[in-house]
Scaffold this active site. Structure first.
Site, short mmCIF file in Angstrom:
data_model
loop_
_atom_site.label_atom_id
_atom_site.label_comp_id
_atom_site.label_asym_id
_atom_site.label_seq_id
_atom_site.Cartn_x
_atom_site.Cartn_y
_atom_site.Cartn_z
N LYS A 103 -6.20 5.39 -12.16
CA LYS A 103 -4.99 5.06 -12.90
C LYS A 103 -5.22 3.83 -13.77
O LYS A 103 -4.77 3.76 -14.89
CB LYS A 103 -3.81 4.82 -11.94
CG LYS A 103 -2.51 4.64 -12.73
CD LYS A 103 -1.30 4.83 -11.85
CE LYS A 103 -0.96 3.60 -11.10
NZ LYS A 103 -0.46 2.51 -11.97
N ASP A 104 -5.96 2.86 -13.21
CA ASP A 104 -6.33 1.67 -13.98
C ASP A 104 -7.68 1.94 -14.64
O ASP A 104 -8.70 1.35 -14.29
CB ASP A 104 -6.41 0.45 -13.07
CG ASP A 104 -5.07 0.10 -12.49
OD1 ASP A 104 -4.22 -0.41 -13.25
OD2 ASP A 104 -4.84 0.35 -11.30
N LEU A 130 0.82 -1.21 0.00
CA LEU A 130 0.00 0.00 0.00
C LEU A 130 0.86 1.26 0.00
O LEU A 130 1.88 1.34 0.68
CB LEU A 130 -0.92 0.00 1.23
CG LEU A 130 -1.88 -1.19 1.34
CD1 LEU A 130 -2.82 -1.00 2.54
CD2 LEU A 130 -2.68 -1.42 0.08
N HIS A 131 0.42 2.25 -0.78
CA HIS A 131 1.12 3.53 -0.88
C HIS A 131 0.08 4.65 -0.80
O HIS A 131 -1.12 4.36 -0.56
CB HIS A 131 1.91 3.59 -2.19
CG HIS A 131 1.11 3.16 -3.39
ND1 HIS A 131 -0.05 3.79 -3.77
CD2 HIS A 131 1.29 2.15 -4.28
CE1 HIS A 131 -0.54 3.22 -4.85
NE2 HIS A 131 0.23 2.20 -5.18
N HIS A 134 -3.26 4.17 -2.54
CA HIS A 134 -4.23 3.35 -1.79
C HIS A 134 -4.80 4.13 -0.61
O HIS A 134 -5.98 4.03 -0.29
CB HIS A 134 -3.57 2.07 -1.26
CG HIS A 134 -3.07 1.15 -2.33
ND1 HIS A 134 -1.72 0.91 -2.54
CD2 HIS A 134 -3.72 0.41 -3.25
CE1 HIS A 134 -1.58 0.07 -3.53
NE2 HIS A 134 -2.77 -0.26 -3.99
N VAL A 170 -3.15 9.52 -7.82
CA VAL A 170 -2.26 10.24 -6.89
C VAL A 170 -0.86 10.21 -7.50
O VAL A 170 -0.41 9.18 -8.02
CB VAL A 170 -2.27 9.58 -5.50
CG1 VAL A 170 -1.32 10.30 -4.56
CG2 VAL A 170 -3.68 9.59 -4.93
N SER A 226 2.69 0.61 -7.03
CA SER A 226 3.51 -0.34 -6.25
C SER A 226 4.75 -0.75 -7.05
O SER A 226 5.79 -1.07 -6.50
CB SER A 226 2.71 -1.60 -5.90
OG SER A 226 1.54 -1.21 -5.22
#
Ligand code: PAF
Length: 285
Positions: free
Chosen positions: A157-158, A35-36, A39, A184, A194
């Site tokens: 993003k996806d 997670l970043h 997330h 983000v 990731s």
């Protein structure tokens, strides 16, 4: 209250049953862990819109091709749980593959798959990742059936994944509201992923030209340029020659049809490899 880590499907179902008895709404944030801050923004959104938040952490084997990074994919459950704690998520659901898929062979000879329509999966990321979106749709529907969330948060993003899941929910009458959340970025513009952890300093520098190319598209569009061909050429000029470009396409965000003339709702999407790392990014004009 600190985040509870659950590994078993039945434990999640029992927790959800209790929450429902108490009249709570539930939001799910499906992730593959590592997670970043991308997330984190999804978890914050989930907290904002519902009483209870479940974050699933599952590196889903059936969405990786044979030559992809399933084994190498970063697994950082302890840190993930800590972040979920800090953000106030209620449950981290981290099953293993056996818990999710049982003893069955993970192929369509034994397992029931959700297969999104060919014309949506056979383009953009799906072209170089055959079977990827079947694996994504299958695991996400399973997660929806286990958690029965009111809401599910996914990153823009996806964009293709989001489009496919919105269609799945609509076509199969799944009672979940999909919440799209903004991309983000690092301060310099690189979309957070990731997989960024795989990048060497040079590869990162080259990768940064992906968001720069998208910014250039935005800039030219704001100056009145609407020809997809002209915008394509201008973006190519910004992209590092060191990148292995997979696609740069302009599609209508609502229908995913290719467009020759871009307009307000056009998605400009890029996939490219920097070194061995495959990266994606996009903007909606
Ligand atoms: O976007 C992801 O991280 C994954 O594709 C998802 C939605 C968690 C399914 O495994």
């Amino acid at each position: 209250m600190s985040t509870v880590l659950l590994n078993k499907i039945n434990d999640v179902k029992n927790t959800v049953k209790e929450w429902r008895k108490e009249g709570h709404t539930i939001a799910l944030v499906p992730t593959m862990g590592a997670l970043h801050s991308g997330h984190a923004s999804l978890i914050k959104k989930a907290k904002e819109i519902s009483d209870k938040v479940v974050v699933s952490v599952f590196v889903n084997p059936i969405q990786f091709g044979p030559n992809e990074d399933y084994d190498k994919y970063p697994r950082t459950l302890e840190a993930d749980k800590k972040l979920c704690d800090e953000l106030g998520a209620d449950v981290v659901f981290a099953p293993n593959a056996k818990e999710m898929y049982g003893e069955k062979k993970l192929s369509d000879t034994e397992l029931t798959f959700v297969c999104p329509p060919y014309n949506i999966v056979d383009c953009l990321c799906g072209k170089s990742r055959p079977g990827h979106f079947d694996g994504v749709a299958t695991v996400v529907l399973k997660l929806f059936n286990i958690v029965t969330p009111n809401y599910a948060c996914f990153g823009l993003k996806d964009a293709q994944q989001l489009f496919i899941l919105k269609n799945m929910v609509n076509d199969l009458n799944v009672n979940v509201e999909i919440i799209p959340c903004p991309i983000v970025r690092e301060q310099d513009g690189l979309a957070i992923s990731s997989r960024n952890t795989y990048l060497s300093a040079d590869e990162r520098k080259n990768a940064l030209t992906i968001s720069k190319a998208l910014k250039e598209i935005q800039r030219l569009y704001e100056q009145g340029i609407t020809s997809a061909d002209v915008l394509f050429d201008s973006a190519i000029a910004v992209l590092s020659k060191e990148l292995d470009l997979e696609y740069l396409e302009f599609r209508d965000y609502d229908t995913f049809e290719k467009v020759n003339k871009v307009s307000k709702n056009t998605l400009a999407a890029i996939a490219a490899k920097s070194g061995k790392t495959r990266l994606i990014d996009n903007i909606i004009l």
